[in-house]
Design a protein around this motif. Structure first.
Motif, PDB file in Angstrom:
ATOM      1  N   GLU A 187      35.986  53.150  29.628  1.00  0.00           N
ATOM      2  CA  GLU A 187      36.621  51.845  28.640  1.00  0.00           C
ATOM      3  C   GLU A 187      38.010  51.366  29.440  1.00  0.00           C
ATOM      4  N   ARG A 188      38.397  51.833  30.480  1.00  0.00           N
ATOM      5  CA  ARG A 188      39.409  51.484  31.412  1.00  0.00           C
ATOM      6  C   ARG A 188      39.044  50.366  32.425  1.00  0.00           C
ATOM      7  N   GLY A 189      37.441  50.121  32.404  1.00  0.00           N
ATOM      8  CA  GLY A 189      37.156  49.024  33.244  1.00  0.00           C
ATOM      9  C   GLY A 189      36.757  49.584  34.857  1.00  0.00           C
ATOM     10  N   ARG A 190      36.889  51.115  34.796  1.00  0.00           N
ATOM     11  CA  ARG A 190      36.939  51.893  36.074  1.00  0.00           C
ATOM     12  C   ARG A 190      35.305  51.872  36.469  1.00  0.00           C
ATOM     13  N   GLY A 195      42.003  40.794  41.692  1.00  0.00           N
ATOM     14  CA  GLY A 195      43.290  40.733  42.250  1.00  0.00           C
ATOM     15  C   GLY A 195      44.553  40.666  41.316  1.00  0.00           C
ATOM     16  N   LEU A 196      44.157  40.309  40.157  1.00  0.00           N
ATOM     17  CA  LEU A 196      45.263  39.744  39.185  1.00  0.00           C
ATOM     18  C   LEU A 196      46.202  41.025  38.844  1.00  0.00           C
ATOM     19  N   THR A 197      47.445  40.713  38.655  1.00  0.00           N
ATOM     20  CA  THR A 197      48.195  41.923  38.080  1.00  0.00           C
ATOM     21  C   THR A 197      47.884  42.197  36.801  1.00  0.00           C
ATOM     22  N   ALA A 208      46.457  39.433  33.957  1.00  0.00           N
ATOM     23  CA  ALA A 208      45.096  39.807  33.388  1.00  0.00           C
ATOM     24  C   ALA A 208      45.338  39.703  32.037  1.00  0.00           C
ATOM     25  N   GLU A 209      46.490  40.471  31.311  1.00  0.00           N
ATOM     26  CA  GLU A 209      46.697  40.290  29.981  1.00  0.00           C
ATOM     27  C   GLU A 209      46.925  38.914  29.509  1.00  0.00           C
ATOM     28  N   ALA A 229      41.312  45.138  32.602  1.00  0.00           N
ATOM     29  CA  ALA A 229      41.389  45.970  33.653  1.00  0.00           C
ATOM     30  C   ALA A 229      40.363  45.855  34.815  1.00  0.00           C
ATOM     31  N   HIS A 230      39.195  45.036  34.741  1.00  0.00           N
ATOM     32  CA  HIS A 230      38.386  44.780  35.430  1.00  0.00           C
ATOM     33  C   HIS A 230      38.729  43.574  36.340  1.00  0.00           C
TER      34      HIS A 230
END
Length: 482
Positions: A5-8, A102-104, A108-109, A95-96
């Protein structure tokens, strides 16, 4: 596809979303996608070919007749489901974006918020939009969907660019084929997964990956495509327009920029320069509308240069998910190589380097990181004042009076955005009115989707956002009665 769920974790994007189903590609190429911050593998993606492009267009064409005849309420219902599906997926997508582009985390938010604004603007607009009008006599005007739309998007703001095209196009009654940049192929598949959950009618929204030279070119030249909307580079936009030209389809482009930022003598210099440096270098300078040319009074150059150097050297460069970081890495190897080559050329040509330069910051030994860099004074005719770097590089130019400032600001082939800093509203408005750019801001106001966004000259044609972006996807029909 495997993600938490965190995009990892890793993501295998080996299928395309076409005709309401996940299909295996015809193209056989697979690319490895790496995190630009550390080089770790985060996934693999299939690259479609011309045959994949044909299949996606066929699905969109088959769906167009039915979707184009739907009413406003049916379109709104679908868009509300799409918005809900995006909201559910937004944390993992953001998160992805940190890992793939490479966005902070902050950027990203912020891009997620922009995505929501594309939906919200349509929700405000569509219920009362006048799709037909009459002069009370012989002439009735009808606004109708342009047809099958191909959306070719950039790697620096990939999900926002997909939605800022697809949402108004679908609202207008068009069907859409999205091709993300091959430099950021994974995030589109996460978006397509979310959109699939929204119950989109088959063929209304399609997404496939592929390289611009074959898949992208085929989409642009396809005779069953009615419009191409592209965000990208000037060379890419030229190639796309050339491919589209024989079939006389509508072409919408949001391309590069070399945006002027004019500081008038009465501005609060410390505040104006600090905001200008941050605006230029946020997102590692990978923003088409970044204020990359700081145009300042000649007699105050030394003062302003010192302020700019101090502001640049205060920026924090590092892992994009670390707290307090101003910007992370450049998004890919090609961009890292390009930016450094341009910096080396600028030094070789004798342009005055005030801080920064080629190579990574000293505290970073890996990743595509670039140093905050300031040159100045930079001559108007130099390549650094004329060509888009798309990195954290600021060029300071000097002017003698207001007329000279306007001349310098307009002395590029671009015209996407421009900026004016002044304590005098009348002076700022006077200068803003003479800058040849499609989006001009005064004293760094907050971003708003209520303003049309698009450029002059080589920065493209057409507008995004609001009613202006919506109407890009409509044709006007005249019905004349006896």
């Amino acid at each position: 596809m495997s993600r938490d769920e965190r995009g990892r974790g890793t993501l295998e994007a080996h299928r395309f979303y076409i005709g309401g189903a996940w299909v295996d590609p015809i193209g056989t190429e697979r690319v490895t996608v790496r995190n630009p911050a550390d080089g770790s593998v985060i996934g693999t993606a299939a690259m479609g070919n011309a045959e994949d492009a044909d299949r996606a267009v066929a699905a969109a064409r088959a769906a167009f007749d039915g979707w184009s005849r739907t009413g406003v309420e049916e379109r709104l219902a679908l868009l509300r489901r799409m918005r809900a599906a995006f909201d559910e997926a937004a944390p993992a997508i953001a998160a992805h974006l940190v890992r793939e582009v490479g966005l902070t985390t902050m950027v990203a938010e912020g891009q997620s918020a922009m995505c929501r604004s594309h939906f919200d603007g349509i929700f405000d607009l569509l219920p009362s939009y006048p799709f037909s009008a009459s002069d009370g006599g012989m002439v009735e005007l009808a606004k109708e969907p342009v047809g099958v739309v191909v959306a070719i998007t950039s790697w620096n703001a990939p999900v926002s660019q997909m939605l800022c095209k697809a949402v108004p196009a679908i609202a207008a009654g068009c069907t859409v084929v999205v091709k993300p940049s091959e430099q950021a192929p994974l995030c589109g598949m996460l978006l397509a997964q979310a959109m699939d959950k929204a119950g989109i009618p088959p063929g209304v929204f399609n997404l496939l990956n592929g390289r611009g030279g074959d898949c992208g070119r085929r989409l642009a030249e396809h005779p069953d495509v009615d419009m191409v909307s592209m965000t990208g580079s000037v060379p890419g936009g030229g190639a796309m327009a050339a491919a589209a030209a024989p079939t006389i389809k509508r072409v919408h482009q949001e391309l590069g920029g070399k945006s002027a930022n004019v500081i008038l003598p009465d501005a609060d210099m410390a505040e104006a320069v600090r905001k200008s440096v941050f605006g230029c270098m946020m997102n590692a300078g990978q923003t088409c509308a970044a204020p990359t040319r700081l145009i300042v009074p000649e007699d105050r150059f030394q003062e302003i240069a010192a302020l700019a150097v101090a502001a640049a050297e205060a920026l924090v460069v590092g892992p994009p998910d670390a707290p307090g970081v101003t910007y992370g890495p450049l998004s890919n190897q090609a961009q890292f190589d390009r930016v450094n080559a341009m910096l080396e050329r600028a030094i070789a040509e004798g342009l005055p380097l005030l801080t920064g330069g080629p190579g990574r910051p000293e505290h970073l030994s890996t990743g595509f990181y670039a140093r905050p860099t300031v040159f100045g004074p930079v001559p108007v005719e130099s390549f650094l004042a004329q060509e888009e770097v798309f990195g954290p590089v600021l060029s300071i130019q000097t002017y003698t009076d207001e007329e000279d400032a306007i001349r310098i600001a307009n002395a590029t082939p671009f015209g996407l955005a421009a900026y004016v800093q002044s304590a005098d509203p009348a002076a700022a408005r006077r200068v803003a009115g003479r800058l040849r750019a499609g989006y001009v801001t005064i004293n760094f106001p907050p971003w708003t989707a209520a303003a049309p966004f698009g450029g002059y000259r080589r920065s493209g044609n057409g507008k995004q956002y609001g009613v202006w972006g919506f109407e890009e996807f409509l044709e006007t029909k005249a019905i004349v009665r006896a």
